[in-house]
Design an enzyme around this catalytic site. Structure first.
Site, PDB file in Angstrom:
ATOM      1  N   GLY A 177       0.727  -0.985  -0.478  1.00  0.00           N
ATOM      2  CA  GLY A 177       0.338   0.325  -0.398  1.00  0.00           C
ATOM      3  C   GLY A 177       1.074   0.919  -0.218  1.00  0.00           C
ATOM      4  CG  ASP A 178       3.439   4.134   1.384  1.00  0.00           C
ATOM      5  OD1 ASP A 178       4.002   5.463   0.674  1.00  0.00           O
ATOM      6  OD2 ASP A 178       3.698   4.800   2.700  1.00  0.00           O
ATOM      7  CG  LEU A 179       6.457  -2.550  -2.139  1.00  0.00           C
ATOM      8  CD1 LEU A 179       7.081  -2.243  -0.916  1.00  0.00           C
ATOM      9  CD2 LEU A 179       6.129  -3.204  -3.168  1.00  0.00           C
ATOM     10  CG  ASN A 183       8.038   3.082   3.474  1.00  0.00           C
ATOM     11  OD1 ASN A 183       8.137   3.248   4.767  1.00  0.00           O
ATOM     12  ND2 ASN A 183       6.837   3.529   3.007  1.00  0.00           N
TER      13      ASN A 183
END
Length: 268
Positions: A177-179, A183
């Site tokens: 979702g926030d790759l 991260n």
């Protein structure tokens, strides 16, 4: 910082020896702890620490690496420290294998059992069965009240046409979702952990688009992950538009050009 560190140590039931601020953390406070029993840990705040703990558990359940949750309450998430030595020659291929493992986990529908947020920007995750409708309403049109009217009109035109541009029912993969690169932690030639998730189930290409938003992994990634689906290049700007809109709302007009660029590439 000290209050966060003490609270985390209290959750663990161990005296605090030292606390050091960590780099990053635009949307949350993050502190590295050295505990009285010699262990190290990471303490962080966030929009919903207990939900983030569930997301990390979901990632770990796929076999993809994620930090273990040592303690959590409604204010603080305490995580194990993972190796973070930077990427090496084999990390692109290992990232491909890790993301493929993550995406192999499949849900029944699109969405997640709870909403989430990037700072003040809500992430709407109500379940849906129609992927273009989910993407249009939960990821694009939800920003309409925060954008200039001319851009809203372009986004509305795109949303109205998503049925012709996105697959109606792609496999609902588990998404990070926030790759983006910040991260992903590396230790040597291996991915040591995926961190700071904003998980939900959706088209796997969403994570792949995010990976290329600020640079892209090398050819070893794609060789290990697998070949792109037909039409992926045409869908990429539609999927990149969501994080661009989020960045504009969080960090200001410097991201307007990115938003307009993806709309232009998408032909609206």
């Amino acid at each position: 910082m000290r209050d966060l560190a003490r609270h985390a140590a209290d959750l663990l039931g161990v005296p605090l020896a030292e606390a050091r601020p960590m780099a990053g953390g635009d949307l949350s406070q993050c502190v590295r702890l050295r505990l009285g029993d010699g262990r190290e840990a990471v303490a962080k705040t966030g929009p919903a620490p207990q939900e983030e703990a569930r997301m990390l558990a979901a990632i770990a359940a796929t076999g993809a690496p994620a930090p273990a949750v040592l303690a959590v309450d409604e204010m603080v998430l305490v995580l194990e420290c993972l190796p973070d030595t930077g990427s090496g020659p084999g990390t692109d291929a290992d990232l491909g294998r890790v993301v493929a493992r993550l995406h192999a986990a499949e849900g029944e529908r699109y969405g997640w059992h709870a909403d989430y947020a990037f700072g003040p920007v809500a992430i709407e995750n109500a379940w849906g069965d129609d992927w273009p409708a989910f993407w249009g309403s939960r990821r694009l049109l939800c920003h309409a009240g925060h954008l200039p009217i001319p851009l809203v009109r372009r986004i509305e035109r795109l949303a109205d046409d998503l049925g012709n541009r996105l697959p109606k029912r792609p496999r609902p993969a588990l998404l990070h979702g926030d790759l983006w690169s910040g991260n992903v932690l590396y230790g040597g030639d291996r991915v040591s952990g995926l961190i700071d998730p904003a998980c939900y189930h959706g088209h796997a290409e969403v994570d792949l688009a995010m990976l290329s938003l600020f640079g892209r992994p090398g050819p070893g990634f794609r060789a290990a992950y697998g070949a792109p689906e037909p039409g992926a290049a045409e869908r990429a700007p539609i999927y990149k538009l969501w994080p661009a809109l989020v960045h504009w709302r969080l960090f200001g007009d410097g991201y307007r050009g990115m938003v307009e660029g993806f709309l232009e590439t998408a032909g609206v």
